[in-house]
Design a protein around this motif. Structure first.
Motif, PDB file in Angstrom:
ATOM      1  N   THR A  44       5.926   6.024  -2.588  1.00 26.76           N
ATOM      2  CA  THR A  44       5.711   4.590  -2.779  1.00 26.76           C
ATOM      3  C   THR A  44       6.327   3.822  -1.611  1.00 26.76           C
ATOM      4  O   THR A  44       7.389   4.184  -1.090  1.00 26.76           O
ATOM      5  CB  THR A  44       6.343   4.120  -4.100  1.00 26.76           C
ATOM      6  N   TYR A  45       5.650   2.740  -1.233  1.00 30.01           N
ATOM      7  CA  TYR A  45       6.067   1.945  -0.081  1.00 30.01           C
ATOM      8  C   TYR A  45       5.854   0.472  -0.394  1.00 30.01           C
ATOM      9  O   TYR A  45       4.970   0.110  -1.168  1.00 30.01           O
ATOM     10  CB  TYR A  45       5.267   2.347   1.164  1.00 30.01           C
ATOM     11  N   ARG A  46       6.622  -0.386   0.261  1.00 28.15           N
ATOM     12  CA  ARG A  46       6.507  -1.824   0.036  1.00 28.15           C
ATOM     13  C   ARG A  46       5.622  -2.488   1.080  1.00 28.15           C
ATOM     14  O   ARG A  46       4.953  -3.476   0.799  1.00 28.15           O
ATOM     15  CB  ARG A  46       7.885  -2.466   0.045  1.00 28.15           C
ATOM     16  N   TYR A  89      -0.580   3.332   0.257  1.00 26.26           N
ATOM     17  CA  TYR A  89      -0.788   4.763   0.487  1.00 26.26           C
ATOM     18  C   TYR A  89      -1.568   5.342  -0.681  1.00 26.26           C
ATOM     19  O   TYR A  89      -1.151   5.235  -1.833  1.00 26.26           O
ATOM     20  CB  TYR A  89       0.559   5.474   0.628  1.00 26.26           C
ATOM     21  N   GLU A  90      -2.728   5.928  -0.375  1.00 28.38           N
ATOM     22  CA  GLU A  90      -3.590   6.507  -1.401  1.00 28.38           C
ATOM     23  C   GLU A  90      -4.112   7.854  -0.922  1.00 28.38           C
ATOM     24  O   GLU A  90      -4.354   8.041   0.278  1.00 28.38           O
ATOM     25  CB  GLU A  90      -4.780   5.575  -1.686  1.00 28.38           C
ATOM     26  N   VAL A 127      -3.740   5.292   4.772  1.00 30.02           N
ATOM     27  CA  VAL A 127      -2.538   4.485   4.988  1.00 30.02           C
ATOM     28  C   VAL A 127      -2.996   3.129   5.502  1.00 30.02           C
ATOM     29  O   VAL A 127      -3.606   3.029   6.579  1.00 30.02           O
ATOM     30  CB  VAL A 127      -1.596   5.148   6.008  1.00 30.02           C
ATOM     31  N   ARG A 128      -2.721   2.079   4.718  1.00 33.82           N
ATOM     32  CA  ARG A 128      -3.118   0.716   5.103  1.00 33.82           C
ATOM     33  C   ARG A 128      -1.876  -0.122   5.353  1.00 33.82           C
ATOM     34  O   ARG A 128      -1.063  -0.327   4.444  1.00 33.82           O
ATOM     35  CB  ARG A 128      -3.946   0.053   3.995  1.00 33.82           C
ATOM     36  N   LEU A 157       6.985   8.143   6.249  1.00 35.59           N
ATOM     37  CA  LEU A 157       5.681   8.617   5.788  1.00 35.59           C
ATOM     38  C   LEU A 157       5.097   9.658   6.726  1.00 35.59           C
ATOM     39  O   LEU A 157       4.637  10.723   6.280  1.00 35.59           O
ATOM     40  CB  LEU A 157       4.722   7.435   5.670  1.00 35.59           C
ATOM     41  N   MET A 158       5.107   9.385   8.023  1.00 30.39           N
ATOM     42  CA  MET A 158       4.495  10.311   8.968  1.00 30.39           C
ATOM     43  C   MET A 158       5.252  11.640   9.025  1.00 30.39           C
ATOM     44  O   MET A 158       4.672  12.672   9.338  1.00 30.39           O
ATOM     45  CB  MET A 158       4.408   9.674  10.357  1.00 30.39           C
ATOM     46  N   GLY A 159       6.538  11.601   8.708  1.00 31.81           N
ATOM     47  CA  GLY A 159       7.276  12.853   8.591  1.00 31.81           C
ATOM     48  C   GLY A 159       6.978  13.583   7.304  1.00 31.81           C
ATOM     49  O   GLY A 159       6.766  14.804   7.290  1.00 31.81           O
ATOM     50  N   ASP A 160       6.908  12.835   6.198  1.00 34.70           N
ATOM     51  CA  ASP A 160       6.667  13.451   4.888  1.00 34.70           C
ATOM     52  C   ASP A 160       5.278  14.066   4.767  1.00 34.70           C
ATOM     53  O   ASP A 160       5.081  15.028   4.011  1.00 34.70           O
ATOM     54  CB  ASP A 160       6.848  12.412   3.773  1.00 34.70           C
TER      55      ASP A 160
END
Length: 267
Positions: free
Chosen positions: A2-4, A8-9, A17-18, A39-42
């Motif tokens: 989850t991100y603020r 991410y879907e 990724v929007r 995110l890009m690492g995960d």
């Protein structure tokens, strides 16, 4: 995950990724940078994700760092604090380039500064006719050396054109981006996401291990001599020949059908 600052879907193996600040053309904040780095690492460990599509909400792809929330606050920082920020921004590009999964940038509008770098760090750039690019770091008194621009940009457009783009920071339109090789394809705005997902699906159905190896060697071979590059390719291709996808590719050719890659055995 989850991100603020991001949406991410994941749907059928494709992660979207929007960037999600449409009122400011998806300008980046400290939080956005932090979330993109994570995110890009995960994504390397997300087994359900095979391909990534990166885009922006609204009319812009990404207008770069927020003038007030980034640039204004950076003027108050010194030394080590500034380096921690620039290192974090560079880690985003590092994680994108080291991710052994294809990243397709769907550039729907302005991609400026750090936004241009997010597009550049992707593997493919599908561009709306309304898109524009600007590597405008020198416009704010900074070097063109930002987030790997001087490493990546000359490899894509050549050193002469890259020098012009980073020296002047001028805006170029979608057609010019395509002419110099920065954009892979230019499409009508209403066809952008359809085209991006079409390519993402093609990549997802391809031999994913081999695509990951290909991306890895694209990164590595630019830094070595011919003999070392040939040895890298010989070893990598030998590994790929032991994978089930190689046997499937042969069987599909003999049987005159489309290959069904990413199975677990050679039977």
């Amino acid at each position: 995950m989850t991100y603020r600052s991001l949406i991410y879907e994941v749907d059928d193996g494709i992660a979207t990724v929007r960037l999600n600040d449409p009122e400011r053309l998806n300008a980046l904040t400290f939080q956005t940078y932090e979330e993109l780095e994570r995110l890009m690492g995960d994504l390397a460990y997300e087994q359900t994700v095979k391909v990534v599509v990166l885009t922006g909400n609204g009319k812009g792809f990404c207008s770069g760092g927020s003038v007030h929330e980034i640039i204004g606050k950076l003027l108050e920082m010194k030394g080590e604090s500034l380096y921690r920020f620039t290192r974090m921004t560079c880690n985003i590009v590092k994680n994108m380039r080291q991710l052994k999964k294809p990243i397709v940038a769907a550039v729907n509008g302005i991609a400026a500064g750090a936004g241009a770098m997010l597009a550049l760090a992707s593997d493919l750039r599908i561009v709306s006719e309304r898109a524009k690019f600007a590597f405008l770091f020198t416009k704010v008194g900074l070097a063109g050396a930002d987030m790997g621009a001087l490493y990546l940009l000359p490899k894509i457009v050549g050193q002469g054109k890259a020098t012009e783009l980073v020296f002047f920071g001028d805006v170029i339109d979608a057609q010019e981006a395509h002419r110099i090789g920065l954009a892979n394809r230019v499409v009508a705005p209403d066809k952008l996401m359809k085209e991006a997902y079409s390519l993402a699906r093609r990549l997802k159905e391809g031999p994913l291990y081999a695509l990951g190896v290909t991306k890895e060697l694209i990164n590595l071979e630019s830094e070595v001599g011919l003999e070392t590059a040939l040895e890298m390719e010989a070893m990598a291709q030998a590994r790929c020949m032991e994978m089930a996808d190689f046997g499937e590719g042969y069987k599909a050719f003999v049987e005159k059908r489309a290959p069904r890659f990413n199975k677990t055995d050679m039977s």
